[in-house]
Scaffold this motif. Sequence first.
Motif, PDB file in Angstrom:
ATOM      1  N   HIS A  56       2.737   9.598  -7.613  1.00  0.00           N
ATOM      2  CA  HIS A  56       1.573   8.725  -7.738  1.00  0.00           C
ATOM      3  C   HIS A  56       0.527   9.161  -6.716  1.00  0.00           C
ATOM      4  N   GLY A  57      -0.690   9.340  -7.192  1.00  0.00           N
ATOM      5  CA  GLY A  57      -1.754   9.792  -6.303  1.00  0.00           C
ATOM      6  C   GLY A  57      -1.941  11.283  -6.279  1.00  0.00           C
TER       7      GLY A  57
ATOM      8  N   GLY B 122      -0.210  12.306  -2.777  1.00  0.00           N
ATOM      9  CA  GLY B 122      -0.408  10.865  -2.862  1.00  0.00           C
ATOM     10  C   GLY B 122      -1.781  10.383  -2.463  1.00  0.00           C
ATOM     11  N   ALA B 123      -2.700  11.298  -2.149  1.00  0.00           N
ATOM     12  CA  ALA B 123      -3.986  10.891  -1.576  1.00  0.00           C
ATOM     13  C   ALA B 123      -4.797   9.992  -2.498  1.00  0.00           C
ATOM     14  N   ALA B 124      -4.744  10.230  -3.810  1.00  0.00           N
ATOM     15  CA  ALA B 124      -5.577   9.455  -4.732  1.00  0.00           C
ATOM     16  C   ALA B 124      -5.129   8.004  -4.845  1.00  0.00           C
ATOM     17  N   ALA B 125      -3.905   7.701  -4.456  1.00  0.00           N
ATOM     18  CA  ALA B 125      -3.399   6.332  -4.524  1.00  0.00           C
ATOM     19  C   ALA B 125      -3.225   5.706  -3.147  1.00  0.00           C
TER      20      ALA B 125
ATOM     21  N   VAL C 214       0.857  -1.187   0.000  1.00  0.00           N
ATOM     22  CA  VAL C 214       0.000   0.000   0.000  1.00  0.00           C
ATOM     23  C   VAL C 214       0.890   1.233   0.000  1.00  0.00           C
ATOM     24  N   SER C 215       0.295   2.368  -0.349  1.00  0.00           N
ATOM     25  CA  SER C 215       0.973   3.658  -0.197  1.00  0.00           C
ATOM     26  C   SER C 215       0.206   4.487   0.822  1.00  0.00           C
TER      27      SER C 215
END
Length: 399
Positions: free
Chosen positions: A216-217, A169-172, A127-128
Amino acid sequence: MDFNLNAKNESYRARIRDFVEQHLLPLESNPEAYDEHENIALGHLEIMRGKAKHEGLWCLQIPEHLGGKGLDISGMAACYEEMNRSIFGPVVFNSAAPDDGNMMVLAKVGTEAQKERWLKPIVEGTVSSAFAMTEPPPGCGSDPGMMQTSAKRVGDKWVVNGHKHYITGAAAASHFILIARTSDDARKGLTAFMFHKDDPGWEIIRRIPIMGPEEHGGHCEIRFDGLEIPDENRLMEVGDGLKLTQIRLGTARLTHCMRWLGLARRSLEIATEYVNTRESFGQTLAQREGVQWLLGEAAMDIQVGRLLTMHAAWKLDQGDFARKEVSMAKVAVADTLHKAVDTAIQLCGARGYSKDTPLEWIYRYARQARLVDGASEIHKMVFSKTLLAERADFWRWGV
């Protein structure tokens, strides 16, 4: 301090340099290696991460008992610099923001149960994560005391309402560290919590378009509307949110410097290769005095940034907070990155401005350096206040 790397740190640095040369620099020239936001595409990222794990170069910053390699901060400085000679580098080794800072703070302050649930999956790369603190006006930016997002205790849970933006990075992300107001106390009014992306009561309003290539995200605007967080997912004690933020950001700000130095070096590498071969009026560009001045000045600034960064890393390794040292490094290296890539584009001419090299990518990315994790002006205030308090002792040597 001794500027020689110990055997362990030098071994990792050399191996990372080889990995970047063999695997990542060639990948940058493959158009299919990029996603729609100009970062490494997830399929290629998975392959490169597998190679990094196989070669024992994964998560160098995390203690061995938690799944990392246990490098000290001085070792991280040398290795992160090598990683970011490639624009794809840090995320491949699981050393990119915001996961990097989130893992380090969870390793320091999380309970054993919290480390198992929240930290371990980030270390493993399954996970991120994201760090949700910054808010739209009138909420907090550089001043945490302006925090508007609230968490109110109801039984054994906390109910969160509020608004955040530019959350990297919130979207990922699957795991989030959230800072929210739990009282009006000036020093103990903020508390830190963990929540999961599938928890109800929050939403991503939008992925905010930005000038440069994106992590990413992306960088997202999010809203909380009754998010319930069990008290067991609170980090540290009630009122320790500001303390957790300071623990996280001290080292995290410096890791930005480490990575930016790699990008600055890469920029000059591209420029020196070009000026050594490009001829004009019977001479290579490298033979011209004006070109030599530009290269020499940028190279000197990079070395100054490296020394500031390594000194701050060394002080952190000694248990010092190194606040003024980290702030000075942050200001200097942010400026140096911009100067190095700007110089490289100027020397490479149209080639530098085109997408035939990563220089234009680095140039757009570099502009955020003077803003993220505290604008340069804020950091100048930090060490100027220290100067006013310490006077001549500002420049004292440790004994």
